[in-house]
Design an enzyme around this catalytic site. Structure first.
Site, PDB file in Angstrom:
ATOM      1  N   ALA A   1      -7.312  34.994 -24.258  1.00  0.00           N
ATOM      2  CA  ALA A   1      -6.831  36.058 -25.152  1.00  0.00           C
ATOM      3  C   ALA A   1      -6.262  37.292 -24.432  1.00  0.00           C
ATOM      4  CB  ALA A   1      -7.883  36.494 -26.165  1.00  0.00           C
ATOM      5  N   ALA A   2      -6.020  37.181 -23.109  1.00  0.00           N
ATOM      6  CA  ALA A   2      -5.383  38.309 -22.403  1.00  0.00           C
ATOM      7  C   ALA A   2      -4.011  38.571 -23.039  1.00  0.00           C
ATOM      8  CB  ALA A   2      -5.234  38.005 -20.918  1.00  0.00           C
ATOM      9  N   GLY A   3      -3.245  37.498 -23.234  1.00  0.00           N
ATOM     10  CA  GLY A   3      -1.907  37.645 -23.820  1.00  0.00           C
ATOM     11  C   GLY A   3      -1.972  38.164 -25.252  1.00  0.00           C
ATOM     12  N   ASP A   4      -2.945  37.677 -26.023  1.00  0.00           N
ATOM     13  CA  ASP A   4      -3.089  38.138 -27.416  1.00  0.00           C
ATOM     14  C   ASP A   4      -3.424  39.621 -27.457  1.00  0.00           C
ATOM     15  OD1 ASP A   4      -2.598  35.623 -28.434  1.00  0.00           O
ATOM     16  OD2 ASP A   4      -4.716  35.079 -28.595  1.00  0.00           O
TER      17      ASP A   4
HETATM   18  P1  ADP Z   1      -1.492  34.974 -21.246  1.00  0.00           P
HETATM   19  O1  ADP Z   1      -2.934  35.062 -21.642  1.00  0.00           O
HETATM   20  O2  ADP Z   1      -0.559  34.887 -22.423  1.00  0.00           O
HETATM   21  O3  ADP Z   1      -1.179  33.957 -20.167  1.00  0.00           O
HETATM   22  P2  ADP Z   1      -1.334  36.976 -19.148  1.00  0.00           P
HETATM   23  O4  ADP Z   1      -2.359  36.195 -18.383  1.00  0.00           O
HETATM   24  O5  ADP Z   1       0.004  37.133 -18.502  1.00  0.00           O
HETATM   25  O6  ADP Z   1      -1.132  36.430 -20.623  1.00  0.00           O
HETATM   26  O7  ADP Z   1      -1.982  38.425 -19.407  1.00  0.00           O
HETATM   27  C1  ADP Z   1      -1.391  39.410 -20.213  1.00  0.00           C
HETATM   28  C2  ADP Z   1      -1.573  40.765 -19.552  1.00  0.00           C
HETATM   29  O8  ADP Z   1      -2.985  41.064 -19.433  1.00  0.00           O
HETATM   30  C3  ADP Z   1      -1.033  40.877 -18.111  1.00  0.00           C
HETATM   31  O9  ADP Z   1       0.355  41.206 -18.116  1.00  0.00           O
HETATM   32  C4  ADP Z   1      -1.919  41.967 -17.530  1.00  0.00           C
HETATM   33  O10 ADP Z   1      -1.437  43.249 -17.891  1.00  0.00           O
HETATM   34  C5  ADP Z   1      -3.257  41.716 -18.221  1.00  0.00           C
HETATM   35  N1  ADP Z   1      -4.084  40.831 -17.371  1.00  0.00           N
HETATM   36  C6  ADP Z   1      -4.193  39.476 -17.435  1.00  0.00           C
HETATM   37  N2  ADP Z   1      -5.009  38.985 -16.460  1.00  0.00           N
HETATM   38  C7  ADP Z   1      -5.442  40.065 -15.766  1.00  0.00           C
HETATM   39  C8  ADP Z   1      -6.317  40.251 -14.625  1.00  0.00           C
HETATM   40  N3  ADP Z   1      -6.906  39.204 -14.015  1.00  0.00           N
HETATM   41  N4  ADP Z   1      -6.517  41.526 -14.192  1.00  0.00           N
HETATM   42  C9  ADP Z   1      -5.943  42.584 -14.794  1.00  0.00           C
HETATM   43  N5  ADP Z   1      -5.111  42.479 -15.859  1.00  0.00           N
HETATM   44  C10 ADP Z   1      -4.851  41.241 -16.332  1.00  0.00           C
END
Ligand code: ADP
Length: 302
Positions: free
Chosen positions: A248-251
């Site tokens: 859910a980082a992207g969400d």
């Molecule tokens: P998805 O979950 O769609 O693959 P990402 O992994 O690219 O999306 O994460 C979305 C955003 O969340 C990133 O651009 C960044 O800003 C933040 N993020 C993701 N992973 C990390 C991490 N390990 N440390 C710090 N910020 C993160």
């Protein structure tokens, strides 16, 4: 503050921990089992509401226990559920297996999410009319996504498409998107350009702009995110944190962007806010359970 309408999926995530992934034909005894509200649409709506956004959601659940639980979860997070209806199929379910290296494998049975159709967009048009920003993902039928984007653009709304899970998109869909928020893999699939380095990311993003997308933010996990429009591009490094679970980082990032833009923030400010929210979300386990509230963001010192 502007209103936001999310059109998308609600799933119940059924999560089990294992040491190693099962092989075909193998039965494994797993560890803990958890039922967690999920679905990209619902995750993004909850992310927005926890950050203070005024958010309503269009979607469908089945007439079953999971459906009721999911709608209640949205309500308790202050998402307006007036536009969520009951379908004939069962509620969407995701079967998630997580191994000891935090790798996951997921099977989704979309169920009611695949019954969200053009008529539902028409029936719930007030959600779009009463909002300024429309946010869509790709866990509902592509025909519905296409129609919702057309209607939203006809009504002069700002449209955000988070193209996940990635699918090849036709030009009509792409041309109705104001802001596209793919990660690297999704950008590769929708642009059909192999991405091996930074130049490829730029090339792939520019190909989307040539097809009518106004602006893109490509998320690059722990590296950060990249903004690109016709005239300019800039990179926003991620905050350095210890990641526990990147679900859910992207969400959370797309949800946070929408809220910041609904508060009339500049794109630079919105990306900084979303980067904090993305970083906070990877510091906790789970999807909706990892989404921060506004106070967490204010207290965050990256
Ligand atoms: P998805 O979950 O769609 O693959 P990402 O992994 O690219 O999306 O994460 C979305 C955003 O969340 C990133 O651009 C960044 O800003 C933040 N993020 C993701 N992973 C990390 C991490 N390990 N440390 C710090 N910020 C993160």
């Amino acid at each position: 503050m502007k209103n936001i309408c999310v059109i998308g999926s609600l799933n119940m995530d059924l999560v089990v921990n294992v040491d190693t992934m099962p092989k075909p034909g193998q039965t494994l005894l797993g560890g803990n089992f958890k039922e967690v509200p999920g679905g990209k649409g619902a995750n993004q709506a909850v992310a927005m509401a926890r950050l203070g956004g005024n958010v309503s959601m269009i979607g469908k659940v089945g007439n079953d226990g999971f459906g009721k639980t999911l709608v209640e979860a949205l309500k308790s997070d202050n998402v307006n559920t007036d536009y969520i209806h009951t379908a004939d199929s069962s509620t969407g379910v995701a079967f998630i297996t997580v191994d000891k290296n935090a790798q996951n494998s997921i099977v989704v049975a979309p169920g009611a999410n695949f019954e969200v159709n053009k008529e539902d967009v028409d029936k719930n048009i007030d959600c779009i009319k009463n909002s300024d920003i429309i946010v869509i993902q790709l866990e509902t039928p592509l025909e519905t996504v296409k129609y919702a984007l057309q209607v939203a653009k006809y009504l002069n709304k700002y449209t955000i498409l988070n193209p996940a899970p990635a699918l090849k998109l036709d030009d009509e869909i792409i041309s109705n998107v104001d802001l596209l928020t793919p990660n690297e893999t999704e950008l590769e699939i929708i642009s059909e350009i192999k991405i091996e380095n930074e130049d490829d990311i730029n090339k792939a993003a520019r190909s989307m702009i040539a097809k009518g997308v106004k602006e893109l933010i490509v998320t690059l996990g722990s590296k950060g995110s990249l903004y690109i429009n016709e005239e300019k591009s800039f990179f926003k490094p991620a905050y350095k944190v210890e990641a526990i679970d990147t679900t859910a980082a992207g969400d959370s990032f797309t949800g946070a962007l929408a809220v910041a833009l609904s508060n009339n923030k500049t794109m630079e400010e919105a990306m900084d806010f979303a980067s904090k929210v993305g970083a906070l979300s990877v510091m906790k386990e789970g999807a909706q359970s990892s989404l921060p509230v506004l106070e967490d963001v204010s207290n965050f010192r990256g």
